[in-house]
Design an enzyme around this catalytic site. Sequence first.
Site, PDB file in Angstrom:
ATOM      1  N   HIS A   1     -12.346 -74.666   3.353  1.00  0.00           N
ATOM      2  CA  HIS A   1     -13.521 -73.814   3.074  1.00  0.00           C
ATOM      3  C   HIS A   1     -13.090 -72.294   3.836  1.00  0.00           C
ATOM      4  O   HIS A   1     -13.400 -72.029   4.608  1.00  0.00           O
ATOM      5  CB  HIS A   1     -14.672 -74.410   3.716  1.00  0.00           C
ATOM      6  CG  HIS A   1     -15.854 -73.930   3.562  1.00  0.00           C
ATOM      7  ND1 HIS A   1     -16.944 -74.771   3.265  1.00  0.00           N
ATOM      8  CD2 HIS A   1     -16.243 -72.729   2.944  1.00  0.00           C
ATOM      9  CE1 HIS A   1     -17.848 -74.154   2.711  1.00  0.00           C
ATOM     10  NE2 HIS A   1     -17.732 -72.970   2.444  1.00  0.00           N
TER      11      HIS A   1
ATOM     12  N   HIS B   1     -13.358 -68.081   2.454  1.00  0.00           N
ATOM     13  CA  HIS B   1     -14.025 -66.770   1.372  1.00  0.00           C
ATOM     14  C   HIS B   1     -13.108 -65.877   1.442  1.00  0.00           C
ATOM     15  O   HIS B   1     -12.821 -65.482   2.491  1.00  0.00           O
ATOM     16  CB  HIS B   1     -15.382 -66.639   1.714  1.00  0.00           C
ATOM     17  CG  HIS B   1     -16.203 -67.672   1.758  1.00  0.00           C
ATOM     18  ND1 HIS B   1     -16.921 -67.947   0.370  1.00  0.00           N
ATOM     19  CD2 HIS B   1     -17.005 -68.676   2.591  1.00  0.00           C
ATOM     20  CE1 HIS B   1     -17.855 -69.110   0.406  1.00  0.00           C
ATOM     21  NE2 HIS B   1     -17.757 -69.463   1.824  1.00  0.00           N
ATOM     22  N   LEU B   2     -12.277 -65.539   0.613  1.00  0.00           N
ATOM     23  CA  LEU B   2     -11.302 -64.644   0.434  1.00  0.00           C
ATOM     24  C   LEU B   2     -11.977 -63.398  -0.301  1.00  0.00           C
ATOM     25  O   LEU B   2     -11.180 -62.140   0.050  1.00  0.00           O
ATOM     26  CB  LEU B   2      -9.897 -64.884  -0.192  1.00  0.00           C
ATOM     27  CG  LEU B   2      -9.267 -66.072   0.524  1.00  0.00           C
ATOM     28  CD1 LEU B   2      -7.858 -66.355  -0.472  1.00  0.00           C
ATOM     29  CD2 LEU B   2      -8.889 -65.485   1.861  1.00  0.00           C
TER      30      LEU B   2
ATOM     31  N   ASN C   1     -17.041 -68.051  -4.620  1.00  0.00           N
ATOM     32  CA  ASN C   1     -17.982 -66.908  -4.813  1.00  0.00           C
ATOM     33  C   ASN C   1     -17.480 -65.738  -4.744  1.00  0.00           C
ATOM     34  O   ASN C   1     -18.076 -64.759  -3.959  1.00  0.00           O
ATOM     35  CB  ASN C   1     -18.880 -67.472  -3.835  1.00  0.00           C
ATOM     36  CG  ASN C   1     -18.847 -67.278  -2.242  1.00  0.00           C
ATOM     37  OD1 ASN C   1     -17.333 -67.143  -2.082  1.00  0.00           O
ATOM     38  ND2 ASN C   1     -19.574 -66.875  -1.626  1.00  0.00           N
TER      39      ASN C   1
ATOM     40  N   HIS D   1     -22.486 -77.506  -1.115  1.00  0.00           N
ATOM     41  CA  HIS D   1     -23.352 -76.713  -0.135  1.00  0.00           C
ATOM     42  C   HIS D   1     -24.675 -77.259  -0.310  1.00  0.00           C
ATOM     43  O   HIS D   1     -25.746 -77.340  -0.952  1.00  0.00           O
ATOM     44  CB  HIS D   1     -23.473 -75.422  -0.668  1.00  0.00           C
ATOM     45  CG  HIS D   1     -24.188 -74.526   0.113  1.00  0.00           C
ATOM     46  ND1 HIS D   1     -23.614 -73.380   0.845  1.00  0.00           N
ATOM     47  CD2 HIS D   1     -25.334 -74.706   0.574  1.00  0.00           C
ATOM     48  CE1 HIS D   1     -24.524 -72.959   1.843  1.00  0.00           C
ATOM     49  NE2 HIS D   1     -25.886 -73.425   1.536  1.00  0.00           N
TER      50      HIS D   1
ATOM     51  N   HIS E   1     -19.543 -77.986   5.481  1.00  0.00           N
ATOM     52  CA  HIS E   1     -20.303 -77.432   6.625  1.00  0.00           C
ATOM     53  C   HIS E   1     -21.834 -78.450   7.026  1.00  0.00           C
ATOM     54  O   HIS E   1     -22.875 -77.934   7.099  1.00  0.00           O
ATOM     55  CB  HIS E   1     -20.631 -76.169   6.502  1.00  0.00           C
ATOM     56  CG  HIS E   1     -21.285 -75.669   5.255  1.00  0.00           C
ATOM     57  ND1 HIS E   1     -22.228 -76.159   4.508  1.00  0.00           N
ATOM     58  CD2 HIS E   1     -20.916 -74.598   4.525  1.00  0.00           C
ATOM     59  CE1 HIS E   1     -22.532 -75.806   3.377  1.00  0.00           C
ATOM     60  NE2 HIS E   1     -21.555 -74.393   3.520  1.00  0.00           N
TER      61      HIS E   1
ATOM     62  N   ASP F   1     -15.133 -72.417   7.076  1.00  0.00           N
ATOM     63  CA  ASP F   1     -16.260 -71.386   6.197  1.00  0.00           C
ATOM     64  C   ASP F   1     -16.330 -69.981   6.576  1.00  0.00           C
ATOM     65  O   ASP F   1     -16.972 -69.122   6.747  1.00  0.00           O
ATOM     66  CB  ASP F   1     -17.598 -71.862   6.611  1.00  0.00           C
ATOM     67  CG  ASP F   1     -18.537 -71.311   5.571  1.00  0.00           C
ATOM     68  OD1 ASP F   1     -18.284 -70.515   4.721  1.00  0.00           O
ATOM     69  OD2 ASP F   1     -19.897 -71.615   5.876  1.00  0.00           O
TER      70      ASP F   1
ATOM     71  N   HIS G   1     -17.547 -60.367   6.564  1.00  0.00           N
ATOM     72  CA  HIS G   1     -18.750 -59.216   6.017  1.00  0.00           C
ATOM     73  C   HIS G   1     -18.494 -58.121   6.557  1.00  0.00           C
ATOM     74  O   HIS G   1     -17.638 -58.165   7.646  1.00  0.00           O
ATOM     75  CB  HIS G   1     -20.163 -59.764   6.363  1.00  0.00           C
ATOM     76  CG  HIS G   1     -20.263 -60.840   5.563  1.00  0.00           C
ATOM     77  ND1 HIS G   1     -20.626 -60.887   4.064  1.00  0.00           N
ATOM     78  CD2 HIS G   1     -20.877 -62.132   5.789  1.00  0.00           C
ATOM     79  CE1 HIS G   1     -21.184 -62.036   3.525  1.00  0.00           C
ATOM     80  NE2 HIS G   1     -21.159 -62.862   4.435  1.00  0.00           N
TER      81      HIS G   1
HETATM   82  O1  DOR Z   1     -22.694 -68.258   5.798  1.00  0.00           O
HETATM   83  C1  DOR Z   1     -22.459 -68.497   4.601  1.00  0.00           C
HETATM   84  N1  DOR Z   1     -21.590 -67.390   4.094  1.00  0.00           N
HETATM   85  N2  DOR Z   1     -22.678 -69.684   4.029  1.00  0.00           N
HETATM   86  C2  DOR Z   1     -22.059 -69.742   2.713  1.00  0.00           C
HETATM   87  O2  DOR Z   1     -22.442 -70.886   2.264  1.00  0.00           O
HETATM   88  C3  DOR Z   1     -21.562 -68.699   2.039  1.00  0.00           C
HETATM   89  C4  DOR Z   1     -21.008 -67.664   2.968  1.00  0.00           C
HETATM   90  C5  DOR Z   1     -20.476 -66.342   2.127  1.00  0.00           C
HETATM   91  O3  DOR Z   1     -20.041 -66.538   1.285  1.00  0.00           O
HETATM   92  O4  DOR Z   1     -20.840 -65.183   3.085  1.00  0.00           O
END
Ligand code: DOR
Length: 441
Positions: free
Chosen positions: A61, A63-64, A95, A180, A233, A314, A318
């Site tokens: 899990h 996120h790239l 996503n 999710h 998660h 996860d 950001h």
């Molecule tokens: O906190 C999260 N951020 N939960 C998610 O399921 C998506 C993720 C994100 O892509 O920032």
Amino acid sequence: MRALLVRGGRVIDPASAVDARVDVLLRDGTVAAVGPALADPGADVLDATGAVVAPGFIDLHTHLREPGDEHKETVASGLAAAAAGGFTTVCAMPNTRPPADDPAVVRTVLELASASGLARVLPIGAVTRDRAGRALADLAELAAAGCVAFSDDGAYVADAALMRSALEWARALGVPLSDHCEDPALVRGGTMNEGPVSARLGLPGAPGAAEVAAVARDLALAALTDAHLHIAHVSTAAACDLIATAKARGLHVTAEVTPHHCFLTERAVMERADVEGLAYDTDARVNPPLRSESDRRACLEALRAGVIDCVATDHAPHARTDKWCEFDRAAPGISGLETALGVLGALVAQGALDLPTAVARLTAGPARAWDLGRRVPGIGSLRPGAPADLVVFDAAREWMVHPARFRSRGRNTPLAGRALRGLVLTTVHGGRVVYRHEEQG
Ligand code: DOR
């Protein structure tokens, strides 16, 4: 490429039940041998004396962010973070912008990953077109493009009939669906766990029941369709109970928990080691939210007992501007690849978990959960013939989290300023050193 002899470490390879002081010889991109006093005159030598040697970690899990949000993370920066965290395989969540609901996006991510060469990417395709929850993506095409799972992560597939169809497709294609589980009707604008802390801070809460209800519905659909449902998660005690019962009934259900849900509670929203005077810490905003102490303990116990198969980060990087704002406007997510081992090591030091179990939940656990050995023989193990992916770490070493030193572009972590235990020294991917720890002043 020259062979690499990793000498003198404590090899913990749960997949082959090895926990012993032995050497590991990597040659031609695979594990050539594991055993005492190995020799290869042509090999480079990596001295692992005093350290642990384990299969490269696998994250189901991650996120790239590329394409579309390169200011938060690129494939290259995300894989550099993976290498720094000891991960040699990451499953990339869809996503992005545009999302991976189309094989062209999947191919782009795979090309960027092989150009970086720092870790293996196994892509995850979206369940629904645009991740909008209205119509299924072409799941057969996505599977053919190499997707190892489907997920609308970040959003629950609220339409139960659509979710049923998705599970029927997933079952036919032999691919797990990573779910999710947060029912938006119950979350309704909640930004943290509903409880005493949300009440005190005056922030809108989302009840744990939003997860429990979503898990219960989808376990029923998994039973109906006979599909492989993976609960992403997990954050509540009640969801752990539901998963344990479903497994006992023989459903094809697997589950993951994040390091942060095992280590922190909702109190992290108002307490952070390096920030004083602020009412709340937006870096502790995450979906699903950090929960109560009893939820945390239950998730950790489920992980220890194997009800939850693995740890998944996860990793959700950001930018600063996404977090330097009011709590309800802050983007949810925690940058987690570079702190995962340290958090697990801290839990080991607390006596909550033993070290071999922690290693298992980062290696054999995720490999087995998604049967990844079907795609990459031997992945998650150091058996001869397995990929030449391993991590060398100092299990006893305490270190302080300095997000400014992250390889990830996402410096968003509520662990900033906290002491963790277990430091990655060297990561090897495909027989090549892709990360080496350097002492900082
Ligand atoms: O906190 C999260 N951020 N939960 C998610 O399921 C998506 C993720 C994100 O892509 O920032």
